[in-house]
Motif scaffolding. Structure first.
Motif, PDB file in Angstrom:
ATOM      1  N   GLU A 581       0.855  -1.199   0.000  1.00  0.00           N
ATOM      2  CA  GLU A 581       0.000   0.000   0.000  1.00  0.00           C
ATOM      3  C   GLU A 581       0.886   1.243   0.000  1.00  0.00           C
ATOM      4  OE1 GLU A 581      -3.112   2.312   2.999  1.00  0.00           O
ATOM      5  OE2 GLU A 581      -2.624   0.186   3.330  1.00  0.00           O
ATOM      6  N   VAL A 583       1.211   5.199   0.510  1.00  0.00           N
ATOM      7  CA  VAL A 583       0.513   6.310   1.164  1.00  0.00           C
ATOM      8  C   VAL A 583       1.166   7.615   0.748  1.00  0.00           C
ATOM      9  CG1 VAL A 583      -0.129   7.359   3.360  1.00  0.00           C
ATOM     10  CG2 VAL A 583      -0.098   4.862   3.132  1.00  0.00           C
ATOM     11  N   SER A 600      -3.130   5.290   7.921  1.00  0.00           N
ATOM     12  CA  SER A 600      -3.154   3.874   7.563  1.00  0.00           C
ATOM     13  C   SER A 600      -2.155   3.085   8.411  1.00  0.00           C
ATOM     14  CB  SER A 600      -2.824   3.710   6.075  1.00  0.00           C
ATOM     15  OG  SER A 600      -2.837   2.351   5.700  1.00  0.00           O
ATOM     16  N   ARG A 791       1.344  -7.587   5.155  1.00  0.00           N
ATOM     17  CA  ARG A 791       0.871  -6.296   4.659  1.00  0.00           C
ATOM     18  C   ARG A 791       2.044  -5.315   4.699  1.00  0.00           C
ATOM     19  NH1 ARG A 791      -3.637  -2.416   7.701  1.00  0.00           N
ATOM     20  NH2 ARG A 791      -3.752  -0.784   6.107  1.00  0.00           N
ATOM     21  N   ILE A 793       3.182  -1.168   4.088  1.00  0.00           N
ATOM     22  CA  ILE A 793       2.746   0.219   3.926  1.00  0.00           C
ATOM     23  C   ILE A 793       3.985   1.070   3.692  1.00  0.00           C
ATOM     24  CG2 ILE A 793       1.652   2.198   5.049  1.00  0.00           C
ATOM     25  CD1 ILE A 793       0.012   0.177   6.700  1.00  0.00           C
ATOM     26  N   THR A 799       4.693   9.593  -4.971  1.00  0.00           N
ATOM     27  CA  THR A 799       4.019   8.341  -5.308  1.00  0.00           C
ATOM     28  C   THR A 799       4.165   7.993  -6.792  1.00  0.00           C
ATOM     29  OG1 THR A 799       1.957   9.572  -5.629  1.00  0.00           O
ATOM     30  CG2 THR A 799       2.333   8.581  -3.463  1.00  0.00           C
ATOM     31  N   ARG A 808       5.324  -1.448  -5.736  1.00  0.00           N
ATOM     32  CA  ARG A 808       3.919  -1.755  -5.473  1.00  0.00           C
ATOM     33  C   ARG A 808       3.499  -3.081  -6.115  1.00  0.00           C
ATOM     34  NH1 ARG A 808       1.424   2.569  -7.656  1.00  0.00           N
ATOM     35  NH2 ARG A 808       0.667   3.606  -5.775  1.00  0.00           N
TER      36      ARG A 808
END
Length: 923
Positions: A581, A583, A600, A791, A793, A799, A808
């Motif tokens: 993910e 951010v 998050s 997971r 982050i 980005t 990603r």
């Protein structure tokens, strides 16, 4: 004149009535490569080769490591060849005797060829390569040292009003002078303490002050050192006119000079007690019988220290028992090796289809071949290594496994020892000198074994090598920037595998672009498929030898290279790669979140706590804050010796606040007021591991965390201790730097958070994107290796960056393709070749002028491109000013490179020049 293999036992020929001794063997000589200071030119011309006489009874053969006298020093050297007679131009009385043999038969033919290749390729003295290969303490050298006298400790080097208090001698007084007088007036200070102070002040008034700036600087360095003692060479590197300054201090009696003998590492011996009588007579006391019974119950043999501890006895009782003939006490060698916890025996795991295919290919290799084992994180590369090594040990062969970081060795070592037991040894710089020395000698026995080590272990003297493995082969830690030789372990491992005629396996989830292109160019196309290059072809790999028209680097022979690309595209047990993910921290700020943690990541940390799971937080920097700045005037506190800001380090609650330089380790206390405008408003900027840990403790007080960076792992065994605590569930979160990204296997980790990915992306280095992708992909791969899904982050302000997009989707192929297109357009590696010339000096003008002179001299050649001269990205480090020149040329050509001896001759003695071939770090 030369004898290549001569038995040196004394020869006596006798005839009736007369006897003769061979004059050849009475007068024996050997040519020795001596570890003495000298210019590169002298070394390359044989300037470090000296003849020595062999005393009667001392057997020496080429390749032995010797101890020899040299001037007033005692040095070590390597026996090169035996001579039947001394050089004709050297008087016999000037030839001195060899003192002793330190190590016999160390340099085998193939090992000697390897040393010469490293010396030639990296433009380094052969003796310096040998020093790098051998364990510390084996090659010893006496050195000139300078230390303070009592008078020197009394001289003040400061100019402030209270300067007389700031000397090593007066620092023995723990209270300010004015307070001491007050104490005396109120009768609260002892008379003898006051007498001591007055005596020191009286002595100090007799010491002549030093006005010479260089002498004053040397005195300041010595006073700041706890022992007041530095080597002459170190002082030369810190002070521009050190020789004149030291001479002035010696004349005044403020320092003294002495010669420190070489500190050679030697075997460790302890006393062992052996029971030799099974029946005990009446002449024994009750206490003596008890000791003999303890010895019998322990199999009749114990170390004396252990026996005395068990029996609470003294050595006199042992001596008496020895005199009575019941025991024998003898000195035995004790091997100093790294201690690891007892481990349960591990059995080979069942392999999946891709692992089995890769293993089958490796096991069919017979002779030199290069294998790229490209497996995603958690795909089971280590199990393939283990099962590839097992049959080699049964065949009497050994294996060498190289890892990029010391922090990775405990976990990998435990897995290997659980499988192979005592056949596994560890070799890296965190071991003591004695442990490295004993491990190194253990390798020479020829017994089948597995050696796991970092970069320097590529020189491990395993005589029957069957396999070399570079795990995480992409890692830049395999390249040495300083000191010379600036070798890359991957390059040396390729030469080593060729000379030993064994396979080389390069393992990684994110292969270096050099290895990737090399395998593709040479024909490797898929799992189990191979390509080969004939020796007659003129194709150059990214690490092919360089040549010069002056013969220093003649092309080195390369065997026909068989290459294999082996893929492990899935994790074991078909576990999925963790979703990543991204951010956008710009949006977080717009929405009012000023925390260093995104919403998050905060939610994920709360869930981690609720579910009793574990996680990892990756931060690019150690320390608390990147820099400290005054909010009133903008002043940034910088290192006085380097052109960098000081980082704030928070040790513990109530402890002094420290500012530290991450380049020269200069440390000072955090000031209360701005040194420039005296404002009290000083602010910490940036986030390091310490600050992140503080923020976690504030926002998530129930989360238990462990910091894992170079600050917390300085002590021996700290890596193992911290990782064991985490693996045992004693912490919920592991917070650390790059060390977390390198192959750690922690199945219980379900969450990985990257606090600030931007610190990796925007560096002034053409390799910045490749390093960022590798680091982020590797740290993401720590999540989801167990039963629970993972997971990841990643927090960033960019980005849209191609690295972030590739991370990603775990897409190595698309990233490498885009990156290689840019490299090819600019002719950077792996399509181009680089040589970096690093110059440094205490004099900023002289090093700049020297760099310009060298660049002008090099610019006459048309076969390569010159970039620079330019100041290094950080101009000054440890008071030395740094400039650099980059030479770039096509990888598919062998240009006529400069005569490096002529280039070195352009450098004055005060300017240091390092030639870095295939540099990874050009900042």
């Amino acid at each position: 004149m030369y004898i290549n293999d001569l038995s040196l036992s004394p020869l006596v020929v006798a005839e009736p009535g007369q006897s003769y001794q061979s004059d050849l063997l009475i007068n024996r000589w050997v040519e020795v490569l001596v570890d003495c200071p000298g210019s590169i030119t002298e070394v390359e011309k044989g300037g470090n080769l000296y003849p020595y006489k062999l005393p009667t009874g001392l057997e020496v053969k080429p390749g032995d490591i010797l101890s020899v006298p040299f001037g007033a020093q005692h040095l070590t050297g390597v026996a090169i060849r035996l001579l039947t007679k001394p050089p004709a131009d050297l008087p016999l009385e000037k030839i001195r005797d060899v003192e002793d043999v330190i190590q016999k038969k160390f340099f085998r033919d193939s090992y000697w060829i390897l040393m010469e290749r490293v010396s030639q390729y990296y433009y380094t003295q052969l003796i310096q390569v040998i020093r790098t290969a051998l364990p510390p303490g084996l090659l010893g050298r006496s050195q000139r040292r300078i230390r303070l006298t009592v008078a020197g400790a009394a001289v003040s080097v400061n100019t402030t009003a209270n300067a007389w208090l700031d000397t090593p001698l007066m620092r023995t007084v723990h209270q300010p002078y004015s307070r001491l007088i007050k104490f005396y007036l109120f009768n609260t200070i002892k008379n003898n303490y006051l007498i001591k102070i007055l005596a020191l002040l009286s002595f100090q008034s007799l010491v002549v002050k030093v006005n010479n700036a260089d002498a004053n600087k040397i005195l300041q360095l010595l006073q700041q050192q706890s022992d007041g003692d530095y080597s002459f060479r170190h002082l030369q590197g810190q002070v521009q006119r050190a020789y004149q300054g030291i001479r002035e201090l010696l004349r005044r009696g403020l320092v003294e000079s002495y010669l420190e003998p070489p500190q050679l590492t030697k075997p460790k011996f302890e006393k062992a007690v052996t029971l030799v009588e099974s029946t005990f007579d009446r002449d024994l006391t009750t206490r003596q019988r008890e000791i003999l019974e303890v010895l019998r119950r322990h199999g009749g043999e114990l170390w004396q220290s252990e026996l005395l501890q068990i029996c609470h006895a003294s050595s006199s009782i042992i001596k008496t028992l020895g005199q009575k003939g019941y025991i024998v006490v003898e000195e035995r060698e004790v091997l100093r090796t790294e201690q690891s916890p007892a481990l349960a025996q591990d059995q080979p795991k069942t392999l999946n289809t891709a692992q089995a295919s890769a293993l089958a290919t490796i096991q069919t290799l017979n002779g030199f071949a290069q294998v790229l084992l490209h497996g995603v994180t958690g795909s089971g590369k280590t199990e393939v290594y283990l099962q590839a090594i097992a049959p080699l040990l049964n065949q009497g062969k050994s294996a060498l496994v190289l890892v990029p970081e010391i922090g990775l060795t405990p976990q990998l070592t435990d897995r290997f020892r659980a499988r192979f037991g005592s056949k596994v040894s560890v070799y890296h710089s965190a071991l003591s000198d004695g442990e490295r020395y004993d491990t190194w000698r253990q390798m020479l026995t020829g017994e089948p074994q597995v050696v796991i080590g970092t970069r320097s272990a590529v020189f491990a003297p395993l005589p029957n090598l069957g396999l070399i493995i570079l795990d995480e082969e992409h890692d830049s830690s395999f390249k040495q920037d300083s000191p010379i030789p600036t070798y890359h372990a991957r390059t040396v491992a390729q030469w080593r595998a060729e000379l030993e005629n064994c396979p080389l396996v390069l393992g990684s989830a994110t292969p270096s672009l050099e290895s990737w292109v090399s395998v593709r160019r040479q024909g490797g196309k898929g799992a189990g498929e191979q390509g080969s290059r004939g020796a007659e072809e003129e194709f150059l790999t990214p690490h092919s030898p360089l040549s010069t028209q002056h013969g220093l680097n003649a092309p080195l022979p390369l065997t026909a290279l068989s290459t294999h690309y082996l893929s492990l595209p899935e994790r074991i047990n078909s576990r999925p790669l963790p979703p990543v993910e991204i951010v956008d921290m710009r949006q977080e700020l717009q929405q009012g979140n000023r925390s260093i943690f995104s919403r998050s990541l905060q939610e994920a940390l709360e869930e981690l706590q609720e579910r009793k799971q574990q996680g990892i937080l990756f931060i690019h920097r150690r320390g608390h804050s990147t820099f400290v700045s005054c909010r009133s005037c903008g002043y940034v506190l910088e290192c006085p010796h380097c052109d960098v800001s000081l980082a704030y380090h928070h040790t513990e609650e109530g402890a002094p606040e420290l500012l530290r330089c991450h380049y020269c380790n200069y440390t000072r206390s955090h000031p209360k007021f701005c040194p420039d405008c005296s404002s009290p408003y000083l602010k910490f900027f940036g986030s390091g591991t310490q600050r992140v840990a503080q923020e976690l403790a504030r926002q998530f007080p129930q989360l238990r965390l462990i910091r894992f960076d170079s600050d917390t792992t300085r002590n021996k065994g700290a890596h193992r201790t911290l990782l064991t605590k985490f693996a045992n569930g004693e912490a919920d979160l592991l917070v650390g730097t790059q060390m977390l990204t390198k192959g750690l296997d922690l199945p219980q980790v379900t969450l990985v958070g990257v606090v600030a990915a931007d610190g990796l992306l925007h560096l002034s280095d053409y390799r910045a994107s490749e390093r960022a992708f590798q680091t982020l992909t590797q740290v993401a791969g720590r999540a989801g290796r167990g039963e629970d899904p993972g997971r990841v982050i990643v927090q960033t302000y960019t980005t849209e960056h191609q690295v972030i997009s590739a991370v990603r989707s775990h897409d190595y192929q698309s990233f490498s393709q885009a990156e290689l297109e840019q490299r090819q357009a600019l002719n950077y590696p792996p399509y181009g070749r680089l040589i970096l010339l690093r110059l440094s000096s205490l004099d900023p003008i002289q090093v700049q002028n020297t760099a310009q002179i060298i660049a002008t001299a090099l610019d006459v050649e048309e076969e390569f491109e010159i970039l620079g001269p330019a100041p290094a990205s950080i101009l000054r480090v440890a008071n030395r000013y740094r400039w650099q020149i980059l030479i770039k040329f096509d990888a598919d050509e062998l240009p006529k490179l400069p005569d490096w001896e002529q280039v070195r001759s352009l450098c004055p003695s005060s300017v240091s020049l390092t030639i870095d071939v295939d540099p990874l770090n050009i900042m």
